[in-house]
Scaffold this motif. Structure first.
Motif, PDB file in Angstrom:
ATOM      1  N   LYS A 112       0.853  -1.184   0.000  1.00  0.00           N
ATOM      2  CA  LYS A 112       0.000   0.000   0.000  1.00  0.00           C
ATOM      3  C   LYS A 112       0.895   1.242   0.000  1.00  0.00           C
ATOM      4  O   LYS A 112       0.995   1.973   0.983  1.00  0.00           O
ATOM      5  CB  LYS A 112      -0.916   0.004   1.231  1.00  0.00           C
TER       6      LYS A 112
ATOM      7  N   ASP B   8       0.641   4.082  -1.626  1.00  0.00           N
ATOM      8  CA  ASP B   8      -0.061   5.362  -1.519  1.00  0.00           C
ATOM      9  C   ASP B   8      -0.470   5.663  -0.084  1.00  0.00           C
ATOM     10  O   ASP B   8      -0.344   6.798   0.391  1.00  0.00           O
ATOM     11  CB  ASP B   8      -1.291   5.364  -2.432  1.00  0.00           C
TER      12      ASP B   8
ATOM     13  N   LYS C 199     -11.538  -2.658  -7.581  1.00  0.00           N
ATOM     14  CA  LYS C 199     -10.179  -2.588  -7.040  1.00  0.00           C
ATOM     15  C   LYS C 199      -9.406  -1.417  -7.639  1.00  0.00           C
ATOM     16  O   LYS C 199      -8.611  -0.770  -6.962  1.00  0.00           O
ATOM     17  CB  LYS C 199      -9.447  -3.901  -7.314  1.00  0.00           C
ATOM     18  N   TYR C 200      -9.641  -1.168  -8.911  1.00  0.00           N
ATOM     19  CA  TYR C 200      -8.985  -0.028  -9.546  1.00  0.00           C
ATOM     20  C   TYR C 200      -9.422   1.285  -8.902  1.00  0.00           C
ATOM     21  O   TYR C 200      -8.600   2.167  -8.632  1.00  0.00           O
ATOM     22  CB  TYR C 200      -9.308  -0.030 -11.040  1.00  0.00           C
TER      23      TYR C 200
ATOM     24  N   ARG D  29      -7.681   1.618  -5.546  1.00  0.00           N
ATOM     25  CA  ARG D  29      -6.300   2.110  -5.655  1.00  0.00           C
ATOM     26  C   ARG D  29      -6.270   3.600  -5.988  1.00  0.00           C
ATOM     27  O   ARG D  29      -5.416   4.343  -5.491  1.00  0.00           O
ATOM     28  CB  ARG D  29      -5.543   1.307  -6.724  1.00  0.00           C
ATOM     29  N   SER D  30      -7.196   4.045  -6.822  1.00  0.00           N
ATOM     30  CA  SER D  30      -7.270   5.472  -7.137  1.00  0.00           C
ATOM     31  C   SER D  30      -7.648   6.287  -5.908  1.00  0.00           C
ATOM     32  O   SER D  30      -7.134   7.390  -5.701  1.00  0.00           O
ATOM     33  CB  SER D  30      -8.293   5.704  -8.259  1.00  0.00           C
TER      34      SER D  30
ATOM     35  N   GLU E 188      -6.930   5.510  -2.807  1.00  0.00           N
ATOM     36  CA  GLU E 188      -5.742   5.578  -1.957  1.00  0.00           C
ATOM     37  C   GLU E 188      -4.764   6.622  -2.470  1.00  0.00           C
ATOM     38  O   GLU E 188      -4.121   7.323  -1.674  1.00  0.00           O
ATOM     39  CB  GLU E 188      -5.070   4.204  -1.897  1.00  0.00           C
ATOM     40  N   GLU E 189      -4.648   6.734  -3.802  1.00  0.00           N
ATOM     41  CA  GLU E 189      -3.784   7.768  -4.357  1.00  0.00           C
ATOM     42  C   GLU E 189      -4.331   9.161  -4.065  1.00  0.00           C
ATOM     43  O   GLU E 189      -3.583  10.081  -3.708  1.00  0.00           O
ATOM     44  CB  GLU E 189      -3.632   7.571  -5.862  1.00  0.00           C
TER      45      GLU E 189
ATOM     46  N   THR F 277      -2.916   4.068 -11.677  1.00  0.00           N
ATOM     47  CA  THR F 277      -3.382   3.036 -10.762  1.00  0.00           C
ATOM     48  C   THR F 277      -4.111   1.911 -11.481  1.00  0.00           C
ATOM     49  O   THR F 277      -4.627   1.003 -10.824  1.00  0.00           O
ATOM     50  CB  THR F 277      -4.320   3.647  -9.707  1.00  0.00           C
TER      51      THR F 277
ATOM     52  N   ASP G  45      -1.716  -2.780 -10.647  1.00  0.00           N
ATOM     53  CA  ASP G  45      -1.506  -2.980  -9.225  1.00  0.00           C
ATOM     54  C   ASP G  45      -0.028  -2.783  -8.910  1.00  0.00           C
ATOM     55  O   ASP G  45       0.800  -2.532  -9.788  1.00  0.00           O
ATOM     56  CB  ASP G  45      -2.003  -4.355  -8.773  1.00  0.00           C
ATOM     57  N   GLU G  46       0.333  -2.919  -7.631  1.00  0.00           N
ATOM     58  CA  GLU G  46       1.687  -2.569  -7.186  1.00  0.00           C
ATOM     59  C   GLU G  46       2.748  -3.444  -7.840  1.00  0.00           C
ATOM     60  O   GLU G  46       3.791  -2.965  -8.269  1.00  0.00           O
ATOM     61  CB  GLU G  46       1.767  -2.692  -5.665  1.00  0.00           C
TER      62      GLU G  46
END
Length: 511
Positions: A48, A50, A258-259, A262-263, A265-266, A426, A429-430
């Motif tokens: 994680k 971000d 999920k995308y 992640r966005s 979190e950014e 994003t 994934d990582e």
């Protein structure tokens, strides 16, 4: 001195008492620092990045607040020695003259406040000149407490913001899983023709009330309170995003939720930030929190008005996209496809909405911290909260704005902002992002080594692409079948490999 200050200095204080206080403060600081370190280590382990950057930003902001507190401590004597006339000092008070007289009467008949005795020594210089201190040592001490309360509320509101947004997005999981079922595929036949108004997305947004500018804002204003993100909107925006940015065959494999997570979190890195204009607005709030301005009647409503306008605008954007489908034709084939575009947002800048959300969360947390500080420091019936309506408005508006912004508006923004003209990083994934960055660096080094050389470079000597590193689908024989004669051609091929190999083939499989 004892006689002047009303207390003992360190020369007259037992060393065990000083050591005990220092030991407790150091122990608490080490424990807090260790907890933050463990949280950061856990975020790194979970990839994680971000959220880890958000934690680092919160730590830097807490350090800034600590630096402000340190400046107040160092500058306590110089500030208290700045003298102003009583006429100037008698303006812009938070309490009325009558309330101040009552407070002085209580002070004379009740117990003596020890901090007032401590402040007396610092005001001797100004008293001798017939003036008063700019800010007394007692006032500076109270500012220290406010900074501590504000820091705690800032961290608490940041945690609540992310937690409530995740709770809201968790309900989208079953919608995402539904897109992989055979029932969903059969009910969304791509060869089926329908009128745009007869689709579920069209029935929600293409009504009579959404065809003119004023009614559309009224309808969208109330939609943010009732099912702000319904299933039909989520699936329509998901389908439009995939058709605009990805290959259609990835529709079943791509996890849009999920995308968005992640966005979010950014974006959270930006939400927790405290920019300089926010600090100036905080000073503006402290300035106008004076008697006669009735700030409790309009200050708490500033964040509320902003977040309501932002939520309405996000709903309007979804409706505008539905109108764009109808403008292309009354009949649609398959599912209606919304077209992303920055032109739907204010000034063609989707990030401007995130800036407004950031401002709302900052201002709301600041006002909640100020209210809690006045209650703890001066009591619930002080001149800061003399009216019952004041208490009701501050508490209700603070809680309502926090829930509305975190649970409704921020997840709605995370969904609608994907309808911009560009696809965000994003999308990967990582693990895939790390592979792409590593491959990109190797490709640049390879091109740099081959620059100026006229020798033929076999394809097998190229840096391994992300697709080879992650899934190992290509064979060595396929790689050695092509030859390229220049570094420019190789660099172009690298970019083509990135676009085709990652975006077209591996985005869906990686989620």
């Amino acid at each position: 001195m004892v006689g002047v200050s009303g207390g003992r200095n360190l020369e007259e204080t037992p060393t065990w008492a000083v050591a005990l206080v220092c030991f407790v403060l150091i122990l608490i600081s080490i424990i807090i620092e260790h907890i933050l370190h463990l949280i950061g280590k856990w975020l790194k382990k979970k990839h994680k990045s971000d959220l880890y950057e958000s934690l680092e930003k919160i730590k830097s902001e807490l350090m800034l607040l600590g630096f402000i507190s340190l400046l107040l401590t160092v500058g306590q004597d110089p500030i208290s020695r700045i003298c102003v006339s009583e006429q100037v000092a008698g303006t812009w008070h938070p309490c009325s003259k009558r309330e101040e007289v009552m407070m002085h009467e209580v002070g004379r008949t009740g117990a003596v406040n020890p901090r007032r005795v401590l402040a007396a020594g610092g005001s001797d210089k100004c008293t001798a000149q017939g003036k008063v201190p700019l800010v007394s040592p007692e006032g500076i001490h109270q500012l220290h407490i406010f900074i501590f309360v504000w820091a705690g509320f800032h961290v608490l509101c940041c945690i609540l913001t992310l937690a409530l947004a995740r709770v809201k997005m968790r309900s989208w999981k079953r919608w995402e899983e539904e897109t992989r079922t055979s029932e969903y595929q059969s009910s969304h036949d791509p060869e089926r023709f329908r009128f745009a108004r007869e689709t579920s997305f069209g029935r929600r947004h293409l009504s009579f009330w959404t065809q003119t500018p004023v009614p559309i804002w009224i309808v969208c204003f109330f939609r943010q309170f009732v099912r702000s993100v319904p299933k039909v909107d989520y699936l329509a925006l998901r389908h439009g995003f995939i058709m605009a940015h990805l290959a259609p065959q990835n529709q079943e494999k791509f996890d849009f939720r999920k995308y968005i997570g992640r966005s979010l979190e950014e974006d959270f890195k930006f939400v927790v930030g405290l920019s300089p204009p926010f600090w100036f607005f905080a000073a503006f709030f402290l300035l106008f929190n004076t008697h006669g301005w009735y700030s409790y009647l309009w200050f708490p409503f500033i964040p509320l008005i902003i977040i309501l306008v932002v939520g309405t605008k996000l709903q309007v954007i979804i409706t505008k996209m539905a109108q764009g489908i109808q403008q292309k034709g009354e009949v649609v084939k398959g599912e209606p496809v919304v077209e992303p575009g920055d032109d739907l947002f204010w000034f063609k800048r989707p990030r401007l909405i995130l800036y407004l959300i950031n401002f709302v969360l900052f201002q709301n947390a600041f006002q909640l911290a100020f209210f809690a500080w006045t209650v703890c420091q001066f009591g619930l019936k002080s001149c800061f909260n003399s009216q019952t309506m004041d208490v009701v408005i501050r508490i209700s508006m603070g809680v309502f704005v926090q829930i509305l912004c975190s649970y409704v508006t921020l997840p709605l923004y995370a969904l609608v902002t994907q309808m911009g003209s560009t696809m965000r990083p994003t999308i990967f994934d990582e693990k895939i992002a790390m592979a792409i960055r590593s491959w990109h660096m190797n490709a640049k080094q390879q091109v740099r080594r081959n620059r100026g050389s006229a020798s033929v470079t076999p394809l097998i000597s190229r840096p391994t692409s992300p697709s080879n590193r992650i899934h190992h689908h290509r064979t060595q024989g396929d790689s050695s079948s092509s030859q390229h004669s220049s570094s420019e051609d190789g660099s172009s091929l690298y970019r083509q490999d990135l676009e085709i190999g990652c975006l077209g083939h591996h985005v869906g499989d990686s989620q």
